[in-house]
Motif scaffolding. Structure first.
Motif, PDB file in Angstrom:
ATOM      1  N   TRP A  47       0.865  -0.994  -0.147  1.00  0.00           N
ATOM      2  CA  TRP A  47       0.011  -0.023  -0.087  1.00  0.00           C
ATOM      3  C   TRP A  47       0.718   1.449   0.002  1.00  0.00           C
ATOM      4  N   ASP A  48       0.434   2.407  -0.857  1.00  0.00           N
ATOM      5  CA  ASP A  48       1.325   3.411  -1.089  1.00  0.00           C
ATOM      6  C   ASP A  48       0.446   4.674  -1.549  1.00  0.00           C
ATOM      7  N   GLU A  49      -0.801   4.735  -0.863  1.00  0.00           N
ATOM      8  CA  GLU A  49      -1.688   5.690  -1.009  1.00  0.00           C
ATOM      9  C   GLU A  49      -1.960   6.457  -2.439  1.00  0.00           C
ATOM     10  N   GLY A  50      -1.816   5.457  -3.292  1.00  0.00           N
ATOM     11  CA  GLY A  50      -2.064   5.606  -4.562  1.00  0.00           C
ATOM     12  C   GLY A  50      -0.801   5.887  -5.694  1.00  0.00           C
ATOM     13  N   TYR A  51       0.377   6.328  -4.947  1.00  0.00           N
ATOM     14  CA  TYR A  51       1.434   6.676  -5.875  1.00  0.00           C
ATOM     15  C   TYR A  51       2.141   5.477  -6.101  1.00  0.00           C
ATOM     16  N   GLY A  52       2.384   4.350  -5.449  1.00  0.00           N
ATOM     17  CA  GLY A  52       3.029   3.128  -5.759  1.00  0.00           C
ATOM     18  C   GLY A  52       2.166   2.337  -6.506  1.00  0.00           C
ATOM     19  N   GLU A  53       0.739   2.460  -6.482  1.00  0.00           N
ATOM     20  CA  GLU A  53      -0.199   1.805  -7.274  1.00  0.00           C
ATOM     21  C   GLU A  53      -0.413   2.327  -8.615  1.00  0.00           C
ATOM     22  N   SER A  54      -0.192   3.602  -8.894  1.00  0.00           N
ATOM     23  CA  SER A  54       0.031   4.158 -10.139  1.00  0.00           C
ATOM     24  C   SER A  54       1.409   3.524 -10.693  1.00  0.00           C
ATOM     25  N   THR A  55       2.449   3.426 -10.209  1.00  0.00           N
ATOM     26  CA  THR A  55       3.558   2.988 -10.535  1.00  0.00           C
ATOM     27  C   THR A  55       3.447   1.513 -11.185  1.00  0.00           C
ATOM     28  N   ASP A  56       2.737   0.777 -10.064  1.00  0.00           N
ATOM     29  CA  ASP A  56       2.297  -0.643 -10.633  1.00  0.00           C
ATOM     30  C   ASP A  56       1.560  -0.850 -11.897  1.00  0.00           C
ATOM     31  N   ALA A  57       0.701   0.058 -12.019  1.00  0.00           N
ATOM     32  CA  ALA A  57       0.025  -0.081 -13.494  1.00  0.00           C
ATOM     33  C   ALA A  57       0.858   0.544 -14.480  1.00  0.00           C
ATOM     34  N   ASP A  58       1.670   1.440 -14.187  1.00  0.00           N
ATOM     35  CA  ASP A  58       2.525   1.793 -15.229  1.00  0.00           C
ATOM     36  C   ASP A  58       3.459   0.852 -15.564  1.00  0.00           C
ATOM     37  N   ASN A  59       4.163   0.142 -14.871  1.00  0.00           N
ATOM     38  CA  ASN A  59       5.068  -0.926 -14.700  1.00  0.00           C
ATOM     39  C   ASN A  59       4.487  -2.098 -15.861  1.00  0.00           C
ATOM     40  N   ALA A  60       3.186  -2.402 -15.450  1.00  0.00           N
ATOM     41  CA  ALA A  60       2.327  -3.510 -16.130  1.00  0.00           C
ATOM     42  C   ALA A  60       2.207  -3.124 -17.394  1.00  0.00           C
ATOM     43  N   VAL A  61       1.745  -1.869 -17.824  1.00  0.00           N
ATOM     44  CA  VAL A  61       1.639  -1.203 -19.267  1.00  0.00           C
ATOM     45  C   VAL A  61       3.130  -1.384 -19.814  1.00  0.00           C
ATOM     46  N   GLY A  62       4.143  -1.198 -18.973  1.00  0.00           N
ATOM     47  CA  GLY A  62       5.585  -1.449 -19.878  1.00  0.00           C
ATOM     48  C   GLY A  62       5.643  -2.886 -20.114  1.00  0.00           C
ATOM     49  N   TRP A  63       5.311  -3.684 -19.228  1.00  0.00           N
ATOM     50  CA  TRP A  63       5.421  -5.230 -19.686  1.00  0.00           C
ATOM     51  C   TRP A  63       4.568  -5.570 -20.792  1.00  0.00           C
ATOM     52  N   ALA A  64       3.521  -5.115 -20.838  1.00  0.00           N
ATOM     53  CA  ALA A  64       2.545  -5.331 -21.844  1.00  0.00           C
ATOM     54  C   ALA A  64       3.151  -4.751 -23.319  1.00  0.00           C
ATOM     55  N   ARG A  65       3.522  -3.453 -23.373  1.00  0.00           N
ATOM     56  CA  ARG A  65       4.045  -3.208 -24.561  1.00  0.00           C
ATOM     57  C   ARG A  65       5.285  -3.479 -24.995  1.00  0.00           C
ATOM     58  N   GLU A  66       6.104  -4.466 -24.378  1.00  0.00           N
ATOM     59  CA  GLU A  66       7.155  -4.964 -24.870  1.00  0.00           C
ATOM     60  C   GLU A  66       6.608  -6.329 -25.379  1.00  0.00           C
ATOM     61  N   ARG A  67       5.379  -6.933 -25.380  1.00  0.00           N
ATOM     62  CA  ARG A  67       4.957  -8.084 -25.593  1.00  0.00           C
ATOM     63  C   ARG A  67       3.635  -7.902 -26.693  1.00  0.00           C
TER      64      ARG A  67
END
Length: 208
Positions: A71-91
């Protein structure tokens, strides 16, 4: 078919990749799906996310349903979504974002921070999670980046502050879709999933 994915990026982010139901070549499109508030029991098995995934895979679009890291008050969770998008865009050739409730705000904020997404759909977003984790402000950036965006909301929602998001969307010409429902879409999760998948698949499919 489903498989577990560990999303890279320094936080412990697990996800489930649901692949398209039809036989043949792997889909070249995927939607990253963000769950509701993790401190209120939100997780990648949420029925709104699984309804979306079922509807997407029926349309030959894969779905990556994520959990958040600590839990990171929305900040880390936004990063998590962005990292997931990065993973997806590589594939994948085309990538969309979806979220429900807390996750809808995360999806809008993450999409605004990463130009070039093919579509974003927010189901019952709340206006903001923190002063700079702001769905309303993110809509302006999404329009500036010409990202196809849709906001789905429940007319009887008394759980989150959704009205500012819908009002700003209307001001900007972003399409909105109302549902006669409460915030949790009780009995309507399938309808919401179908509506979101119809919008997203129309913008992600190669034969669109």
């Amino acid at each position: 078919m489903s498989e577990t994915v560990l999303v890279p990026g320094g936080r412990d982010v697990r996800a489930t990749l649901d692949t398209a139901a039809s036989a043949g070549a792997r889909s070249d499109a995927v939607v990253v799906a963000c769950p509701p508030h993790p401190q209120h029991g939100g997780h990648r098995g949420d029925e709104r996310l699984t309804a979306l995934s079922d509807a997407l895979t029926d349309r030959d679009v894969d779905c990556l349903r994520i959990d958040y890291g600590a839990w990171d008050e929305g900040y880390g969770e936004s990063t998590d979504a962005d990292n997931a998008v990065g993973w997806a865009r590589e594939r994948y050739d085309r990538v969309g974002l979806f979220g429900f409730s807390f996750g809808a705000t995360i999806a809008l904020v993450a999409a605004a921070a990463r130009p070039g997404l093919d579509a974003v759909c927010a189901l019952a977003p709340t206006a903001r999670l923190a002063p700079d984790v702001d769905a309303v402000a993110s809509l302006d950036d999404l329009v500036a980046f010409s990202v196809p965006t849709r906001v789905l909301y429940a007319t009887r929602d008394s759980t989150v502050d959704w009205e500012p998001v819908v009002e700003r969307a209307a001001d900007l010409g972003v399409e909105t879709t109302p549902f006669e429902s409460d915030h949790f879409f009780v009995g309507r999760a399938g309808d919401a999933g179908e509506a979101a998948a119809t919008f997203l698949a129309a913008r992600l499919r190669a034969d669109r």
